[in-house]
Scaffold this motif. Structure first.
Motif, PDB file in Angstrom:
ATOM      1  N   GLY A 136       0.765  -1.233  -0.033  1.00 21.83           N
ATOM      2  CA  GLY A 136       0.029  -0.152  -0.085  1.00 21.83           C
ATOM      3  C   GLY A 136       0.671   1.383   0.048  1.00 21.83           C
ATOM      4  O   GLY A 136       0.361   2.273   0.256  1.00 21.83           O
ATOM      5  N   LYS A 137       2.080   1.262  -0.436  1.00 23.34           N
ATOM      6  CA  LYS A 137       3.076   2.337  -0.367  1.00 23.34           C
ATOM      7  C   LYS A 137       3.516   2.989  -1.762  1.00 23.34           C
ATOM      8  O   LYS A 137       3.727   4.120  -1.498  1.00 23.34           O
ATOM      9  CB  LYS A 137       4.100   2.046   0.442  1.00 23.34           C
ATOM     10  CG  LYS A 137       3.991   1.642   2.065  1.00 23.34           C
ATOM     11  CD  LYS A 137       5.298   1.335   2.633  1.00 23.34           C
ATOM     12  CE  LYS A 137       4.930   0.543   4.251  1.00 23.34           C
ATOM     13  NZ  LYS A 137       6.323   0.218   4.590  1.00 23.34           N
ATOM     14  N   ARG A 140      -1.659   5.213  -5.567  1.00 20.06           N
ATOM     15  CA  ARG A 140      -3.337   5.699  -5.271  1.00 20.06           C
ATOM     16  C   ARG A 140      -3.962   5.453  -6.752  1.00 20.06           C
ATOM     17  O   ARG A 140      -3.390   6.242  -7.823  1.00 20.06           O
ATOM     18  CB  ARG A 140      -3.527   6.869  -4.824  1.00 20.06           C
ATOM     19  CG  ARG A 140      -2.847   6.842  -3.333  1.00 20.06           C
ATOM     20  CD  ARG A 140      -3.943   6.498  -2.179  1.00 20.06           C
ATOM     21  NE  ARG A 140      -3.325   6.904  -0.958  1.00 20.06           N
ATOM     22  CZ  ARG A 140      -2.655   5.996  -0.158  1.00 20.06           C
ATOM     23  NH1 ARG A 140      -2.303   4.764  -0.478  1.00 20.06           N
ATOM     24  NH2 ARG A 140      -2.222   6.441   1.271  1.00 20.06           N
ATOM     25  N   GLN A 264       2.175   7.884  -4.762  1.00 20.45           N
ATOM     26  CA  GLN A 264       1.839   8.592  -3.647  1.00 20.45           C
ATOM     27  C   GLN A 264       2.793   9.690  -3.412  1.00 20.45           C
ATOM     28  O   GLN A 264       2.541  10.768  -2.963  1.00 20.45           O
ATOM     29  CB  GLN A 264       1.999   7.453  -2.458  1.00 20.45           C
ATOM     30  CG  GLN A 264       0.689   6.560  -2.660  1.00 20.45           C
ATOM     31  CD  GLN A 264       0.721   5.662  -1.369  1.00 20.45           C
ATOM     32  OE1 GLN A 264       1.393   6.008  -0.275  1.00 20.45           O
ATOM     33  NE2 GLN A 264       0.324   4.437  -1.751  1.00 20.45           N
ATOM     34  N   LYS A 268       1.718  13.662  -3.079  1.00 19.20           N
ATOM     35  CA  LYS A 268       1.818  14.597  -1.978  1.00 19.20           C
ATOM     36  C   LYS A 268       2.962  15.926  -2.283  1.00 19.20           C
ATOM     37  O   LYS A 268       2.352  16.850  -1.463  1.00 19.20           O
ATOM     38  CB  LYS A 268       2.978  13.515  -0.970  1.00 19.20           C
ATOM     39  CG  LYS A 268       3.196  14.362   0.586  1.00 19.20           C
ATOM     40  CD  LYS A 268       3.882  13.365   1.174  1.00 19.20           C
ATOM     41  CE  LYS A 268       4.463  14.017   2.604  1.00 19.20           C
ATOM     42  NZ  LYS A 268       5.246  13.299   3.565  1.00 19.20           N
ATOM     43  N   LYS A 353      -7.640  -1.582   1.453  1.00 20.44           N
ATOM     44  CA  LYS A 353      -8.021  -0.266   2.101  1.00 20.44           C
ATOM     45  C   LYS A 353      -6.957   0.771   1.862  1.00 20.44           C
ATOM     46  O   LYS A 353      -5.769   0.639   2.109  1.00 20.44           O
ATOM     47  CB  LYS A 353      -7.990  -0.464   3.724  1.00 20.44           C
ATOM     48  CG  LYS A 353      -8.469   0.856   4.431  1.00 20.44           C
ATOM     49  CD  LYS A 353      -9.805   1.225   4.105  1.00 20.44           C
ATOM     50  CE  LYS A 353     -10.179   2.310   5.099  1.00 20.44           C
ATOM     51  NZ  LYS A 353     -11.644   3.041   4.763  1.00 20.44           N
ATOM     52  N   GLY A 354      -7.243   1.717   1.383  1.00 14.71           N
ATOM     53  CA  GLY A 354      -6.147   2.957   0.985  1.00 14.71           C
ATOM     54  C   GLY A 354      -5.867   3.020  -0.416  1.00 14.71           C
ATOM     55  O   GLY A 354      -5.011   3.820  -0.748  1.00 14.71           O
ATOM     56  N   TYR A 356      -7.722   3.891  -3.009  1.00 19.10           N
ATOM     57  CA  TYR A 356      -8.010   5.217  -3.647  1.00 19.10           C
ATOM     58  C   TYR A 356      -7.969   6.131  -2.870  1.00 19.10           C
ATOM     59  O   TYR A 356      -7.890   6.430  -1.580  1.00 19.10           O
ATOM     60  CB  TYR A 356      -9.677   4.867  -3.580  1.00 19.10           C
ATOM     61  CG  TYR A 356     -10.232   4.042  -4.854  1.00 19.10           C
ATOM     62  CD1 TYR A 356      -9.971   4.163  -6.142  1.00 19.10           C
ATOM     63  CD2 TYR A 356     -10.404   2.528  -4.238  1.00 19.10           C
ATOM     64  CE1 TYR A 356     -10.605   3.118  -6.938  1.00 19.10           C
ATOM     65  CE2 TYR A 356     -10.968   1.765  -5.221  1.00 19.10           C
ATOM     66  CZ  TYR A 356     -11.024   2.010  -6.661  1.00 19.10           C
ATOM     67  OH  TYR A 356     -11.474   1.260  -7.394  1.00 19.10           O
ATOM     68  N   ASP A 357      -7.570   7.380  -3.728  1.00 20.14           N
ATOM     69  CA  ASP A 357      -7.717   8.844  -3.146  1.00 20.14           C
ATOM     70  C   ASP A 357      -8.378   9.668  -4.091  1.00 20.14           C
ATOM     71  O   ASP A 357      -7.947  10.064  -5.040  1.00 20.14           O
ATOM     72  CB  ASP A 357      -6.147   9.326  -2.804  1.00 20.14           C
ATOM     73  CG  ASP A 357      -6.451  10.757  -1.768  1.00 20.14           C
ATOM     74  OD1 ASP A 357      -7.266  11.391  -1.994  1.00 20.14           O
ATOM     75  OD2 ASP A 357      -5.393  11.102  -1.543  1.00 20.14           O
ATOM     76  N   ASP A 375     -15.504   5.836  -3.252  1.00 18.80           N
ATOM     77  CA  ASP A 375     -14.518   4.739  -3.219  1.00 18.80           C
ATOM     78  C   ASP A 375     -14.772   3.390  -2.521  1.00 18.80           C
ATOM     79  O   ASP A 375     -13.863   2.576  -2.404  1.00 18.80           O
ATOM     80  CB  ASP A 375     -13.328   5.505  -2.322  1.00 18.80           C
ATOM     81  CG  ASP A 375     -13.528   5.794  -0.943  1.00 18.80           C
ATOM     82  OD1 ASP A 375     -14.603   5.260  -0.642  1.00 18.80           O
ATOM     83  OD2 ASP A 375     -12.924   6.346  -0.097  1.00 18.80           O
ATOM     84  N   ALA A 380      -8.224   6.312   1.141  1.00 20.59           N
ATOM     85  CA  ALA A 380      -6.897   6.338   1.756  1.00 20.59           C
ATOM     86  C   ALA A 380      -7.035   6.200   3.152  1.00 20.59           C
ATOM     87  O   ALA A 380      -8.249   6.954   3.919  1.00 20.59           O
ATOM     88  CB  ALA A 380      -6.053   7.542   1.520  1.00 20.59           C
ATOM     89  N   LYS A 381      -6.266   5.807   3.983  1.00 22.21           N
ATOM     90  CA  LYS A 381      -6.317   5.644   5.596  1.00 22.21           C
ATOM     91  C   LYS A 381      -6.100   6.908   6.258  1.00 22.21           C
ATOM     92  O   LYS A 381      -5.476   7.921   5.780  1.00 22.21           O
ATOM     93  CB  LYS A 381      -5.549   4.556   6.073  1.00 22.21           C
ATOM     94  CG  LYS A 381      -5.517   3.257   5.495  1.00 22.21           C
ATOM     95  CD  LYS A 381      -4.711   2.126   5.990  1.00 22.21           C
ATOM     96  CE  LYS A 381      -4.848   0.775   5.479  1.00 22.21           C
ATOM     97  NZ  LYS A 381      -4.108  -0.115   5.974  1.00 22.21           N
TER      98      LYS A 381
END
Length: 381
Positions: A136-137, A140, A264, A268, A353-354, A356-357, A375, A380-381
């Motif tokens: 998950g890193k 997105r 990601q 950011k 989980k996460g 999508y953003d 979503d 995103a968490k």
């Protein structure tokens, strides 16, 4: 046969699974078997489109360039048209959009990971694979692009009905790719047995690159194929018959075939650039819907530039009609696709989980007076 549900999905809203198909490519279990095609080819050197930087335009956040990737496929029509017509560049001002093309999901994910591209149009399965392999890193999903455009086309002399598919040789593009798993799941729902790895069983699944599938069909080495556009329409042009449109097996005839992803780190550091690309994508989809004939011609012009020849009318006309361009990522269908891959025995239940953003997209949609997209609980968490 109902889809296998993993514990992560029981507490959130889910779309009905009845009649759905698995559609997952580049799965972690299969990652070593999938071929990558380098980091793609750069299309800027011979760009004949309308992507001109307007006089007096300013760079967004001072960024010189945003690197965008996509496939030279009709299911990536938003990117084809947005590139050709300069609609993405228009929203980026003096921040130059450069483009690379890819023929396989793994190579595009690799390019994203290595920062060779920042944003990409890509199928759902490579996005799932890239997300889960990086825990998950690395990426997105930030928007949708297309739904549909996948068909089962057969030799009408050999296959008269869906039941006749049993015992036949059916091509899919690649072991574990989106259409391969969709077909495997459909076979399983028919009650037939096929070994997913070898493709042997009640149906022979022949993994064949889309570029050579029409020749394989003409030679008689396959009896049909479960493939995306424009390959499906190429087979029809060779005398094949559409036996099944995958869209007919999904609620509302909608399922995700192309998403927009971003690294990601880039999201950011450059959120305004991401918003600009999404704004360009939304406006491109609006232009496609308002100008279907011009949009089809623009996509074909870009394909001609990239491949050396355009698609003939008997191929592009039906292919273009079968694809719906949409800003909605259809998140619930991606979640179902993952569950169906679990059902096919090709994937351990992933935690999505996460993945999508959709905040940047919904900001763009709100500014355009459009409703927000959902979503499906995988934000995103």
């Amino acid at each position: 046969m109902p889809a296998l549900r993993s514990p992560r999905t029981t507490a959130r809203r889910r779309a009905p699974h009845r009649g759905r198909l698995a559609a997952l490519s580049a799965l972690p279990l299969l990652a070593l078997t999938l071929s990558a095609c380098g980091y793609g080819s750069d299309s800027d050197a011979n760009d004949t489109g309308k992507a001109k930087i307007a006089a007096g335009a300013k760079k967004i956040d001072g960024l010189d360039t945003v690197k965008i990737g996509y496939f030279p496929n009709l299911t990536h029509g938003t990117a084809l048209v947005g590139d050709q017509e300069g609609l993405l560049q228009k929203e980026l001002g003096a921040t130059k959009a450069t483009y690379s093309q890819f023929n396989a999901g793994p190579s595009e994910i690799e390019a994203l990971n290595s920062k060779s591209i920042d944003i990409g149009w890509i199928g759902p399965s490579p996005a799932i694979n890239g997300f889960t392999k990086s825990q998950g890193k690395n990426l997105r999903i930030i928007g949708g692009s297309a739904s549909g455009g996948v068909k089962l086309v057969v030799n009408p002399d050999k296959v008269k009905s869906l039941d006749d598919v049993k015992g036949k040789k059916i091509a899919t593009p690649q072991l574990g790719n989106t259409q391969d798993v969709a077909f495997l799941n459909w076979v399983k729902e028919k009650g037939w047995k096929v070994d997913a790895q070898s493709g042997k069983g009640d149906v022979s699944v022949v993994r064949t690159d889309n570029k050579i599938t029409p020749d394989a069909y003409k030679s008689g080495s396959i009896d049909g194929a479960w493939v995306p556009e424009p390959t499906a329409s190429k087979l029809v042009a060779e005398g094949g018959k559409v036996l099944l449109d995958e869209a007919d097996l999904w609620p509302d005839k909608k399922f995700v075939i192309t998403n927009i992803i971003v690294s990601q780190d880039f999201l950011k550091k450059h959120p305004k650039v991401v918003e600009a690309v999404l704004r360009g994508s939304v406006k491109t989809n609006q232009w496609i819907k308002a100008n279907p004939a011009k949009a089809k011609a623009a996509a074909n012009a870009k394909l001609k530039q990239l491949s050396g020849k355009p698609l003939p009318a008997e191929v592009i006309d039906p292919a273009w009609k079968s694809i719906e361009f949409t800003d909605d990522p259809l998140a619930a269908t991606l979640d179902s696709e993952a569950d169906h891959a679990v059902k096919a025995g090709l994937l351990e239940a992933p935690d999505l989980k996460g993945i999508y953003d959709l905040g940047p997209l919904n900001k763009v949609l709100k500014a355009a007076g459009r409703p927000a997209v959902d979503d499906a609980g995988l934000g995103a968490k």
